[in-house]
Design an enzyme around this catalytic site. Sequence first.
Site, short mmCIF file in Angstrom:
data_model
loop_
_atom_site.label_atom_id
_atom_site.label_comp_id
_atom_site.label_asym_id
_atom_site.label_seq_id
_atom_site.Cartn_x
_atom_site.Cartn_y
_atom_site.Cartn_z
CD GLU A 161 58.15 22.88 25.12
OE1 GLU A 161 57.76 23.79 25.86
OE2 GLU A 161 57.66 21.75 25.11
CD GLU B 202 50.02 25.15 25.38
OE1 GLU B 202 50.84 25.56 26.21
OE2 GLU B 202 50.20 24.15 24.67
NE ARG C 23 50.29 21.57 29.45
CZ ARG C 23 51.01 22.67 29.48
NH1 ARG C 23 52.04 22.81 28.70
NH2 ARG C 23 50.71 23.66 30.30
CG ASN D 90 56.51 17.75 26.50
OD1 ASN D 90 57.50 18.04 25.84
ND2 ASN D 90 55.65 18.67 26.94
CD GLU D 91 57.66 21.57 29.75
OE1 GLU D 91 56.53 21.69 30.26
OE2 GLU D 91 58.32 22.54 29.34
C1 GLA Z 1 55.29 23.35 28.01
C2 GLA Z 1 54.81 22.28 27.06
C3 GLA Z 1 54.44 22.81 25.72
C4 GLA Z 1 53.70 24.11 25.84
C5 GLA Z 1 54.52 25.06 26.58
C6 GLA Z 1 53.91 26.42 26.66
O1 GLA Z 1 56.62 23.60 27.87
O2 GLA Z 1 55.78 21.30 26.87
O3 GLA Z 1 53.67 21.87 25.07
O4 GLA Z 1 52.51 23.89 26.50
O5 GLA Z 1 54.67 24.57 27.90
O6 GLA Z 1 54.80 27.36 27.14
#
Ligand code: GLA
Length: 648
Positions: A278, A326, A80, A118-119
């Site tokens: 999350e 995952e 990612r 995302n993140e």
């Molecule tokens: C991150 C990502 C998610 C997933 C989680 C797993 O938070 O945003 O897509 O991969 O980790 O804990």
Amino acid sequence: MRQAGVNTVSLAIFSWGRIQPSEHEWDFDWLDCVIDKLGRGGIAVDLASATATAPMWLYESHPEVLPVESNGDIVNPGSRQSWRPTSPVFKRYALQLCSRLAERYRDNPYVTAWHINNEYGWNNRYDYSDDALKAFRIWCRQRYGSIDALNEAWGTAFWAQQVHSFEEVILPKHMGSDAMVNPSQQLDFERFGSDALKDFYKSERDTIERICPDKPCTTNFMVSTEQCSMDYADWSDEVDFVSNDHYFTAGRSHLDELLCSDALVDSLALGKPWYVMEHSTSAVQWKPLNSRKRAGELIRDAVAHVAMGADAINYFQWRQSSAGAEAFHSSMLPHAGADSKIFREVCELGEALKTLADAGLQGSVLEESHAAILFDADCEWATRCQTLPSTSLSHWHDVRTWYQAFLDSSSRADVVPLRADWTGYDTIVMPTMLLLSRQEADRIASFVHGGGRLVASYATGLADDRFHVALGGYPGLLRETLGVRGEEFNILGKLEGDPDDVGLSNGFTSRLWENVVTSVAQTARVLATYSGDAAVDWELDEVPAIVRNRYGAGSAYYIGCDLGRSDIAGFVDTELHDLVTAADNRVVHTRRRGAQADFDFYFNRSKDKATIHDVPGEAVFLYRADAVDSSAVYALDRSGVVVTASSR
Ligand code: GLA
């Protein structure tokens, strides 16, 4: 999903490759279909900008978007966030995707919010590419204005690091195994990294907002046990609502740590409810050992987030994948299928959240505590620096220890960013706040002078915001406020033949760092000194360890050494006793205040049964808990939860 009470789904976070299978090909049909299906089923969509991970064709045609490691290695695609935050090429493609999505879904009634990227920073927090270098030079120019100011700020006279123009500025790359990075430069690189990602976020958000102005935008922060890596206090103004990802750390402190992370998130949310974007129903798959949650913890954790101010509870992931990295990450609908413990608990949680919403909880806000533990991203970055007297420091770690110690003392503190307005609190705690700007130091001094109470721990106030040590004796920036002056640090470790801990005259123990205080002000009182054989051995005998100073109308405590959680709790019990309640410390209590009612939440922190008394209001939700005799007394089992409501 309906069976589980799901009413919002965050969708398409990593779906760029599916939406744009090749440079000139777009496929929205599947996404239309999923959104439509969810929407018609009564489930709203928080739609991702889908930019977190690029498709393989983009990496093939533009390998120059890949980040570079500190040693010059190029990061390979396949995971990612494999992109440079400062790459104009990547940005062009990402913003094109944002526009296409916004145009397609701006009027879609089922899309209610945007989940931007995302993140941010998960895998590209540090990028040492040419693009990063170019952007860093611009950032430095904006920050310092002149090259002389940068040379001064970075102390470049040391080790011949002077630069004569911004074009000579370099990134703090790997310089050989024994090399040490200039801490001022490294600190700026940390700040720059956070800013570069924030700028990327703003570009995505602005692109979407221009086309679709009415739907709120968020991006998921990562305030969690092991990290708090971005300067989120600087980001939180930029989101329409704060959302956070929190992954639990198995073990005795699981709940405490969750509450501490949430305390910071709630402060970042600036008095508004926020979103858990999350968390996990049970184990993750990315640690060396991935413990599952114990019975009851799934629901307990979710309601604990609510108790700390969350109005939405999301999980990664809905259906546990059967393939990919995952596959062994827990989910709402596990490999075992709907006939499973986890899915039954997820359904039970759905009912619980509906019950709380029906009782009018949403929109209510977390009640403030009387004490604030301050947090600052600069200090966390600084304490991780490799050129300090000890490399075992972490400001965020010490914030968590203080937070837990407050809970152990039957009290609760908030966690508040340094740059926020914390002047309304009675007490502020500054754990290991190594760096302070002169302005912040003045603000703290006037808070105390005006009647506030300050607790400053070891390694606080040593250097300014350029990472320059404040001269004249430690802690230079707070010397007057704290009424102490020190000249050296005594650092402990596993040194053969030397004691690895030092006792204090009040029975406390220090294991890492003692400031060698050489004088205290006349207004100060020494509350504890170092004493015992180890203190004699380290020549610390009789040296002041804990000091209280009268400063103006307030008081300032100086704790000149590291203390463990139980000693900090002992300090809170004796010195901050006005904050300590008579309640059983095995139970933690929070309150959310709403327009119509107040909601009281109680959680059992221990493995044993605990009883609570004089609980106000009517029971709204009991989990692993029972009312005893009268409705004001409840018994909570392990992971037990009680929520009551009192009309206003
Ligand atoms: C991150 C990502 C998610 C997933 C989680 C797993 O938070 O945003 O897509 O991969 O980790 O804990």
